[in-house]
Scaffold this active site. Structure first.
Site, PDB file in Angstrom:
ATOM      1  N   HIS A  75     130.536   9.527 -20.512  1.00  0.00           N
ATOM      2  CA  HIS A  75     131.186   8.702 -21.533  1.00  0.00           C
ATOM      3  C   HIS A  75     130.699   7.257 -21.456  1.00  0.00           C
ATOM      4  CE1 HIS A  75     134.820   7.810 -18.664  1.00  0.00           C
ATOM      5  NE2 HIS A  75     134.020   6.768 -18.673  1.00  0.00           N
ATOM      6  N   ASN A  89     131.199  11.922 -16.723  1.00  0.00           N
ATOM      7  CA  ASN A  89     131.001  12.952 -17.743  1.00  0.00           C
ATOM      8  C   ASN A  89     130.108  12.449 -18.882  1.00  0.00           C
ATOM      9  OD1 ASN A  89     132.762  11.127 -18.870  1.00  0.00           O
ATOM     10  ND2 ASN A  89     134.251  12.639 -19.569  1.00  0.00           N
ATOM     11  N   ASP A  97     136.831  -1.767 -23.196  1.00  0.00           N
ATOM     12  CA  ASP A  97     137.889  -0.768 -23.238  1.00  0.00           C
ATOM     13  C   ASP A  97     139.018  -1.129 -22.283  1.00  0.00           C
ATOM     14  OD1 ASP A  97     136.809  -0.240 -20.725  1.00  0.00           O
ATOM     15  OD2 ASP A  97     136.010   1.707 -21.254  1.00  0.00           O
ATOM     16  N   GLU A 140     134.848   9.629 -25.060  1.00  0.00           N
ATOM     17  CA  GLU A 140     134.804  10.840 -24.238  1.00  0.00           C
ATOM     18  C   GLU A 140     133.981  11.943 -24.908  1.00  0.00           C
ATOM     19  OE1 GLU A 140     135.912  10.896 -21.243  1.00  0.00           O
ATOM     20  OE2 GLU A 140     137.739   9.722 -21.043  1.00  0.00           O
TER      21      GLU A 140
END
Length: 195
Positions: free
Chosen positions: A82, A80, A14, A87
């Site tokens: 991810h 979180n 990414d 996400e």
């Protein structure tokens, strides 16, 4: 010197939309300086994103999809839950895609940019579908700050609100955790190995 990379292809997971490999804060710059440039022998081929080429993002996503075949996926887990920039709420069927960043990711983003907030609101990433198609997933996590999210991802329900939970369904996934990151896991799930 432990492996021969000349028969292996490297695919970047990414990057941030809005900065490119020339920017020392980009993921592609990090990969180049910390992995690719120091290697004594290069990978057979590589694919890196260029987040500064905003008009060409869709083209880059198609190029990455075409580049990926059989592979091992090495990942970290976000605060979180991810994976890459997949996400909370991500569609598990997506392949390479462009995505808005969550508030948690934007807050954590500061650590990569010297504590400064940048107007980076999107990422480009491999999709969960590609991660799940890999022959092997190795997930790395360290530190007490990752203990709660690791616990939820491994022991909680599989939900796109915690994307890493999908790895419970991968047939060949290894979680490499330090003692702090594994601290909340039941003992029967943890195989302790000293480095």
């Amino acid at each position: 010197g432990m492996i021969d990379p000349t028969g292996v292809k490297f695919v970047q997971l990414d990057d941030w939309v809005g900065i490119g490999p020339q920017d020392e804060r980009s993921c592609s710059h990090f990969v180049n300086t910390q992995l690719l440039t120091p290697m004594h022998r290069p990978f057979a081929d590589k694919f890196l994103f260029d987040g500064s080429r905003i008009a060409a993002i869709d083209c880059q996503l198609k190029e990455q999809d075409a580049f990926i075949r059989r592979y091992v996926e090495v990942l970290g887990i976000g605060m979180n839950g991810h994976l890459g920039f997949n996400e909370n709420g991500v569609d598990f069927s997506l392949r390479s895609h462009r995505t808005p960043l969550s508030a948690v990711t934007k807050a954590v983003q500061k650590k990569y940019f010297g504590g400064r907030e940048l107007p980076l609101a999107e990422g480009i990433t491999q999709g969960i579908a590609q991660i799940m198609e890999s022959e092997l997933v190795i997930l790395l996590a360290s530190g007490v700050q990752k203990a709660e999210i690791v616990f939820k991802a491994i022991t909680g329900p599989v939900t796109n609100e915690l994307p890493a939970s999908i790895l419970q369904k991968h047939p060949n996934c290894i979680w490499l955790l330090d003692q702090d990151a594994a601290g909340l896991l039941p003992r029967e799930l943890v195989e302790m190995k000293n480095p």
